[in-house]
Motif scaffolding. Structure first.
Motif, mmCIF file in Angstrom:
data_model
loop_
_atom_site.group_PDB
_atom_site.id
_atom_site.type_symbol
_atom_site.label_atom_id
_atom_site.label_comp_id
_atom_site.label_asym_id
_atom_site.label_seq_id
_atom_site.Cartn_x
_atom_site.Cartn_y
_atom_site.Cartn_z
ATOM 1 N N LEU A 186 0.853 -1.186 0.000
ATOM 2 C CA LEU A 186 0.000 0.000 0.000
ATOM 3 C C LEU A 186 0.896 1.246 0.000
ATOM 4 C CD1 LEU A 186 -2.593 -1.112 2.722
ATOM 5 C CD2 LEU A 186 -2.828 -1.254 0.229
ATOM 6 N N PRO A 187 0.568 2.247 -0.805
ATOM 7 C CA PRO A 187 1.446 3.429 -0.929
ATOM 8 C C PRO A 187 1.260 4.440 0.200
ATOM 9 C CG PRO A 187 -0.426 3.657 -2.382
ATOM 10 C CD PRO A 187 -0.570 2.298 -1.746
ATOM 11 N N ILE A 188 1.205 3.951 1.428
ATOM 12 C CA ILE A 188 1.093 4.814 2.606
ATOM 13 C C ILE A 188 2.032 4.281 3.687
ATOM 14 C CG2 ILE A 188 -1.277 5.596 2.213
ATOM 15 C CD1 ILE A 188 -2.251 3.399 4.063
ATOM 16 N N GLN A 189 2.311 5.114 4.676
ATOM 17 C CA GLN A 189 3.217 4.704 5.747
ATOM 18 C C GLN A 189 2.563 3.642 6.630
ATOM 19 O OE1 GLN A 189 6.373 7.189 7.643
ATOM 20 N NE2 GLN A 189 4.792 7.511 9.184
ATOM 21 N N ILE A 190 3.309 2.558 6.866
ATOM 22 C CA ILE A 190 2.857 1.470 7.729
ATOM 23 C C ILE A 190 3.730 1.463 8.976
ATOM 24 C CG2 ILE A 190 2.442 -1.001 7.939
ATOM 25 C CD1 ILE A 190 0.724 0.266 5.803
ATOM 26 N N MET A 191 3.087 1.550 10.137
ATOM 27 C CA MET A 191 3.803 1.702 11.400
ATOM 28 C C MET A 191 3.505 0.535 12.331
ATOM 29 S SD MET A 191 3.339 4.933 14.058
ATOM 30 C CE MET A 191 4.176 6.104 12.982
ATOM 31 N N SER A 192 4.479 0.166 13.143
ATOM 32 C CA SER A 192 4.250 -0.818 14.204
ATOM 33 C C SER A 192 4.304 -0.120 15.551
ATOM 34 C CB SER A 192 5.301 -1.934 14.156
ATOM 35 O OG SER A 192 6.585 -1.415 14.486
ATOM 36 N N TRP A 193 3.692 -0.746 16.555
ATOM 37 C CA TRP A 193 3.710 -0.184 17.907
ATOM 38 C C TRP A 193 4.693 -0.975 18.764
ATOM 39 C CZ3 TRP A 193 3.155 -1.628 22.933
ATOM 40 C CH2 TRP A 193 2.917 -0.611 23.877
ATOM 41 N N ASN A 194 5.455 -0.247 19.578
ATOM 42 C CA ASN A 194 6.480 -0.881 20.406
ATOM 43 C C ASN A 194 6.593 -0.172 21.753
ATOM 44 O OD1 ASN A 194 8.215 -2.293 17.944
ATOM 45 N ND2 ASN A 194 7.458 -0.257 17.414
ATOM 46 N N ARG A 195 6.943 -0.916 22.758
ATOM 47 C CA ARG A 195 7.484 -0.272 23.946
ATOM 48 C C ARG A 195 8.872 0.234 23.560
ATOM 49 N NH1 ARG A 195 6.754 -5.705 27.287
ATOM 50 N NH2 ARG A 195 7.635 -6.317 25.265
#
Length: 368
Positions: free
Chosen positions: A63-72
């Protein structure tokens, strides 16, 4: 233009009793993109191999959008994200005295050292870094400013202002974000919870005060009372702020239905933007106005969100409603005869507590 960073596939799925399978996650991600989301937060790699596999599958959608993960904000969590190939991370740290005591035994110096190590490595790896300020709404703004300044020195890109337990009001949100934004340190992202029913309003207030982005979830899914609603924020930015966003009504309807089914959360008929009955007008005064102008008692057209307008025949219906339905069935009713049967209509629907169908109205009219 404000950015919508949707976290349905992270914070939304953290709602109690909710679990998405891989197929559902992929469909939700695609539909969110097609509905105009700007960024996606899609999971917590530190949860283990299955979560990491799902995240990689979403990345493979390209997908041409920013993909983010969540982390401590720990090296272990960051390494799990790096192994998935993400290019953007949220690194969460507690920022209120309450949670710093709980998670760092009150040791702010250790918190700063920890953050420095993790952010520095993330930037060395070329990642977009958002520092997630957990419980920011119960933190001291002076401390938040110190933290944001430190983050800027480390090369962080954004600060997530989290109303973790949903205690803010729109006015307080505006004041806090305006104060922090005036420092010109990091772009601010709103992350709001709905414990007092103000999540979407608080996100909007934050944007009005200068926040550059906001987290959302579809149908406001999330922990406890949920998060700011994607569909509500989307329509607010479009209609109340005049942003030029292309909204595909069928895709939006499909997205809402998909998330509702996957989370086993039925959509209330009066739910803003997507509730089945929000374009139903029963009051005689309202129906009379709507017949004359589609904008008389609606802020936007139902077709924009894949819904339809209805004029149910109920206790509060007036002669305009009855005339509308009878004429729609090819009849030529008189106003006098319609007004004569109004008391009967009201008595019937009040007794049985359900509206009258068009055919029932026709039969009552002809027999009167």
């Amino acid at each position: 233009m404000a950015l919508i960073n949707d976290t349905t596939l992270r914070d939304g799925e953290q709602a109690p009793y909710v679990a998405f399978n891989t197929k559902e996650k992929l469909l939700i991600a695609e539909l969110l993109y097609e509905c105009g989301v700007d960024e996606l937060e899609v999971g917590i790699p530190a949860m283990g191999s299955k979560e990491q596999t799902d995240l990689k599958e979403i990345l493979n959608l390209n997908l041409p959008i920013q993909i983010m993960s969540w982390n401590r904000a720990t090296m272990g969590d960051l390494e799990a994200s790096l192994s998935c190939g993400v290019k953007a991370v949220d690194l969460s740290i507690p920022v209120s005295d309450i949670l710093i005591d709980v998670k760092f035994k009150g040791d702010r110096e250790r918190l700063f050292r920890n953050l420095e190590e993790v952010v520095s490595v993330a930037k060395e790896e070329g990642l977009f870094v958002c520092i997630g300020g957990e419980d920011a709404s119960r933190a001291d703004n002076g401390f938040l400013a110190e933290l944001m300044s430190f983050g800027k020195e480390l090369g962080a890109d954004r600060f997530r202002y989290c109303d973790t337990v949903g205690i803010l009001t729109p006015y307080r949100t505006y004041e806090n974000i305006a104060q922090l934004g005036a420092l010109n340190l990091l772009d601010i992202e709103m992350h709001t919870h709905n414990d007092f029913g103000m999540a979407t309003a608080n996100s909007i207030a934050g944007i009005e005060a200068g926040a550059k982005s906001a987290n959302t979830t579809v149908i406001g899914l999330g922990e406890r009372a949920g998060n700011a609603s994607f569909e509500q924020l989307l329509m607010s930015l479009t209609h109340q702020f005049g942003e030029k966003r292309e909204i595909n009504p069928e895709k939006l309807k499909a997205l809402v239905q998909t998330v509702a089914k996957a989370s086993n959360r039925p959509i209330a008929t009066s739910s803003p933007i997507v509730g089945e009955h929000i374009f139903s007008h029963e009051s005689g005064i309202h129906v009379s106005g709507m017949i004359r102008s589609q904008s008389a008692y609606e802020a936007f057209l139902p077709e924009e969100v894949g819904l339809r307008r209805h004029f149910p025949i109920g206790k509060h219906s007036g002669s305009a409603t009855l005339l509308h339905h009878l004429k729609g069935m090819g009849m030529f009713p008189t106003k006098e005869r319609v007004q004569a049967i109004l008391p009967k209509v009201r008595a019937i629907v009040t007794k049985r507590k359900s509206v009258m169908s068009g055919e029932e109205l026709k039969e009552l009219y002809l027999c009167s």
